[in-house]
Motif scaffolding. Structure first.
Motif, mmCIF file in Angstrom:
data_model
loop_
_atom_site.group_PDB
_atom_site.id
_atom_site.type_symbol
_atom_site.label_atom_id
_atom_site.label_comp_id
_atom_site.label_asym_id
_atom_site.label_seq_id
_atom_site.Cartn_x
_atom_site.Cartn_y
_atom_site.Cartn_z
ATOM 1 N N ARG A 181 0.818 -1.214 0.000
ATOM 2 C CA ARG A 181 0.000 0.000 0.000
ATOM 3 C C ARG A 181 0.850 1.261 0.000
ATOM 4 O O ARG A 181 0.492 2.257 -0.638
ATOM 5 N N ARG A 182 1.951 1.259 0.727
ATOM 6 C CA ARG A 182 2.758 2.469 0.856
ATOM 7 C C ARG A 182 3.565 2.778 -0.401
ATOM 8 O O ARG A 182 4.183 3.830 -0.488
ATOM 9 N N GLN A 183 3.578 1.875 -1.343
ATOM 10 C CA GLN A 183 4.331 2.104 -2.579
ATOM 11 C C GLN A 183 3.413 2.485 -3.741
ATOM 12 O O GLN A 183 3.866 2.587 -4.880
ATOM 13 N N LEU A 184 2.137 2.671 -3.481
ATOM 14 C CA LEU A 184 1.185 3.022 -4.540
ATOM 15 C C LEU A 184 0.640 4.429 -4.306
ATOM 16 O O LEU A 184 0.347 4.814 -3.159
ATOM 17 N N PHE A 185 0.488 5.179 -5.388
ATOM 18 C CA PHE A 185 0.005 6.549 -5.321
ATOM 19 C C PHE A 185 -1.155 6.706 -6.304
ATOM 20 O O PHE A 185 -1.293 5.928 -7.251
ATOM 21 N N MET A 186 -1.962 7.748 -6.084
ATOM 22 C CA MET A 186 -3.129 7.942 -6.931
ATOM 23 C C MET A 186 -3.483 9.421 -7.015
ATOM 24 O O MET A 186 -3.430 10.145 -6.016
ATOM 25 N N LEU A 187 -3.838 9.836 -8.231
ATOM 26 C CA LEU A 187 -4.306 11.192 -8.483
ATOM 27 C C LEU A 187 -5.398 11.144 -9.544
ATOM 28 O O LEU A 187 -5.428 10.209 -10.362
ATOM 29 N N PRO A 188 -6.294 12.143 -9.551
ATOM 30 C CA PRO A 188 -7.309 12.167 -10.613
ATOM 31 C C PRO A 188 -6.687 12.522 -11.956
ATOM 32 O O PRO A 188 -5.738 13.300 -12.037
ATOM 33 N N THR A 189 -7.221 11.947 -13.005
ATOM 34 C CA THR A 189 -6.789 12.279 -14.355
ATOM 35 C C THR A 189 -7.493 13.570 -14.801
ATOM 36 O O THR A 189 -8.331 14.126 -14.082
ATOM 37 N N ARG A 190 -7.198 14.021 -15.991
ATOM 38 C CA ARG A 190 -7.871 15.206 -16.524
ATOM 39 C C ARG A 190 -9.370 14.973 -16.634
ATOM 40 O O ARG A 190 -10.181 15.847 -16.293
ATOM 41 N N PHE A 191 -9.746 13.765 -17.056
ATOM 42 C CA PHE A 191 -11.169 13.436 -17.146
ATOM 43 C C PHE A 191 -11.786 13.330 -15.758
ATOM 44 O O PHE A 191 -12.966 13.652 -15.570
ATOM 45 N N GLY A 192 -10.998 12.880 -14.786
ATOM 46 C CA GLY A 192 -11.500 12.813 -13.421
ATOM 47 C C GLY A 192 -11.798 14.192 -12.857
ATOM 48 O O GLY A 192 -12.800 14.388 -12.152
ATOM 49 N N LEU A 193 -10.929 15.149 -13.173
ATOM 50 C CA LEU A 193 -11.173 16.524 -12.718
ATOM 51 C C LEU A 193 -12.420 17.107 -13.386
ATOM 52 O O LEU A 193 -13.223 17.795 -12.739
ATOM 53 N N LEU A 194 -12.589 16.859 -14.674
ATOM 54 C CA LEU A 194 -13.791 17.325 -15.368
ATOM 55 C C LEU A 194 -15.043 16.667 -14.801
ATOM 56 O O LEU A 194 -16.095 17.315 -14.650
ATOM 57 N N PHE A 195 -14.918 15.405 -14.464
ATOM 58 C CA PHE A 195 -16.050 14.682 -13.879
ATOM 59 C C PHE A 195 -16.413 15.267 -12.520
ATOM 60 O O PHE A 195 -17.601 15.445 -12.196
ATOM 61 N N ALA A 196 -15.387 15.583 -11.699
ATOM 62 C CA ALA A 196 -15.645 16.187 -10.397
ATOM 63 C C ALA A 196 -16.300 17.565 -10.545
ATOM 64 O O ALA A 196 -17.220 17.913 -9.788
ATOM 65 N N ALA A 197 -15.833 18.367 -11.524
ATOM 66 C CA ALA A 197 -16.443 19.680 -11.761
ATOM 67 C C ALA A 197 -17.901 19.541 -12.189
ATOM 68 O O ALA A 197 -18.777 20.320 -11.767
ATOM 69 N N LEU A 198 -18.175 18.503 -13.014
ATOM 70 C CA LEU A 198 -19.547 18.249 -13.447
ATOM 71 C C LEU A 198 -20.440 17.896 -12.262
ATOM 72 O O LEU A 198 -21.598 18.357 -12.165
ATOM 73 N N LEU A 199 -19.912 17.115 -11.325
ATOM 74 C CA LEU A 199 -20.704 16.747 -10.151
ATOM 75 C C LEU A 199 -21.012 17.968 -9.288
ATOM 76 O O LEU A 199 -22.120 18.093 -8.734
ATOM 77 N N VAL A 200 -20.041 18.874 -9.145
ATOM 78 C CA VAL A 200 -20.268 20.083 -8.360
ATOM 79 C C VAL A 200 -21.371 20.933 -8.988
ATOM 80 O O VAL A 200 -22.288 21.427 -8.293
ATOM 81 N N VAL A 201 -21.300 21.106 -10.315
ATOM 82 C CA VAL A 201 -22.333 21.888 -11.014
ATOM 83 C C VAL A 201 -23.693 21.221 -10.863
ATOM 84 O O VAL A 201 -24.725 21.888 -10.615
ATOM 85 N N GLN A 202 -23.709 19.925 -10.995
ATOM 86 C CA GLN A 202 -24.967 19.199 -10.886
ATOM 87 C C GLN A 202 -25.538 19.286 -9.479
ATOM 88 O O GLN A 202 -26.765 19.412 -9.290
ATOM 89 N N LEU A 203 -24.684 19.228 -8.461
ATOM 90 C CA LEU A 203 -25.132 19.354 -7.083
ATOM 91 C C LEU A 203 -25.712 20.737 -6.820
ATOM 92 O O LEU A 203 -26.755 20.886 -6.157
ATOM 93 N N LEU A 204 -25.049 21.787 -7.338
ATOM 94 C CA LEU A 204 -25.563 23.153 -7.162
ATOM 95 C C LEU A 204 -26.927 23.310 -7.825
ATOM 96 O O LEU A 204 -27.832 23.978 -7.288
ATOM 97 N N ALA A 205 -27.067 22.693 -8.997
ATOM 98 C CA ALA A 205 -28.361 22.770 -9.677
ATOM 99 C C ALA A 205 -29.441 22.052 -8.885
ATOM 100 O O ALA A 205 -30.594 22.523 -8.801
ATOM 101 N N ALA A 206 -29.103 20.905 -8.302
ATOM 102 C CA ALA A 206 -30.082 20.163 -7.501
ATOM 103 C C ALA A 206 -30.502 20.957 -6.284
ATOM 104 O O ALA A 206 -31.687 20.959 -5.899
#
Length: 304
Positions: free
Chosen positions: A13-38
């Motif tokens: 576990r200590r030798q593995l790292f993780m970050l969002p990809t460009r599509f992951g960041l766009l997906f997160a931004a989409l969720l924020v917009v969708q949450l605000l609309a809701a």
């Protein structure tokens, strides 16, 4: 990251790292917009869709991490090569879990060299080509494992993994070079065989007075040095390849010429020995003897 006795490395576990990809960041931004609309329209279906997509992202994080977790890497054997060629290192990836791994990429020097799927309780092999610039032992470079499975929203990678493996690099053979010996090559009797006959026993350098019938004209046509075929049932041509016969040449040139002579002597079926400063290999022939001679030349003068 644990190292096992058989020179394998298991990712922890200590030798593995993780970050969002460009599509992951766009997906997160989409969720924020969708949450605000809701929130703005107090729409229950919008809330449900937002939390459903967010749950998928969280679950994908678990699967992305697990796709590399506990993978085992081991180094396979590497065949010797000559300087100037490419050494091939084999990496054995083993999946000891009951879950298959998909889209595992092996990276070297920030370049993807292979992408494999590994079945449950299965394995996969990856070849890493590295230019062999100079003679000696070429160590296997470090590699990194990466994955974007399953949705491409997250990018997971491992630390640089270094496996204890090396490839023997022989000196680069010189071009066709007339063989020089301290003594004239001579046939040596083989036990159990009858002397005399017309069996081919090897070749030697052409000397004035030799019969043109015995000249190896095929080798001459290829642009190689003039050589004379030797015949004699029950006898084996014997030659010593001596470092001291190449006086005046620098070390690397001598090693290159001796490498050529070893290959030629083996090709001609001769018994040949090798004399180096503080090291001598007795006369023999065969792939094993050729390897031992080339190994001595490859490691000559290098620190262990």
């Amino acid at each position: 990251m644990s190292t096992l006795p058989d020179n394998s490395v298991t990712l922890g576990r200590r030798q593995l790292f993780m970050l969002p990809t460009r599509f992951g960041l766009l997906f997160a931004a989409l969720l924020v917009v969708q949450l605000l609309a809701a929130i703005n329209y107090a729409n229950g279906l919008a809330y449900a869709l937002t939390f459903l997509l967010g749950s998928l992202a969280v679950v994908s994080m678990l699967y992305t991490h697990r796709n590399l977790f506990r993978l085992r890497l081991a180094a396979g054997t590497s065949a010797p090569v000559f300087a100037g060629e490419a050494a091939s290192f084999r990496i054995h990836l083993t999946n000891d879990s009951d879950t298959p791994r998909f889209g595992v990429a092996v990276m070297h020097d920030k370049k993807e060299i292979a992408r494999v799927d590994i079945p449950a309780r299965g394995s996969a092999d990856v070849s890493l080509g590295v230019p062999a610039v100079k003679r000696g032992l070429l160590t296997m470079p470090a590699v990194t494992l990466t994955t974007r499975f399953p949705l491409g929203l997250l990018y997971s990678w491992s630390r640089r993994v270094t496996l204890e493996q090396s490839c023997l690099v022989y000196p680069r053979p010189a071009g066709p070079t007339p063989r020089q010996t301290r003594a004239v090559e001579s046939p040596e009797p083989q036990s159990g065989l009858r002397a005399g006959g017309d069996d081919y026993i090897g070749a030697r350098e052409f000397q004035p007075g030799d019969s043109p019938r015995h000249v190896d004209w095929k080798a001459v046509a290829r642009g190689e040095a003039w050589r004379v075929k030797q015949f004699g049932g029950g006898y084996q041509a014997t030659v010593w390849l001596d470092w001291d016969t190449l006086a005046g040449l620098d070390t690397e040139t001598r090693l290159s010429v001796l490498t050529r002579w070893v290959l030629d002597a083996e090709h001609d079926g001769m018994l040949y020995g090798l004399r180096l400063p503080r090291q001598t290999l007795n006369t023999a022939k065969g792939e094993e003897h050729q390897h031992e001679c080339l190994k001595c030349l490859a490691l000559f003068g290098l620190k262990p």
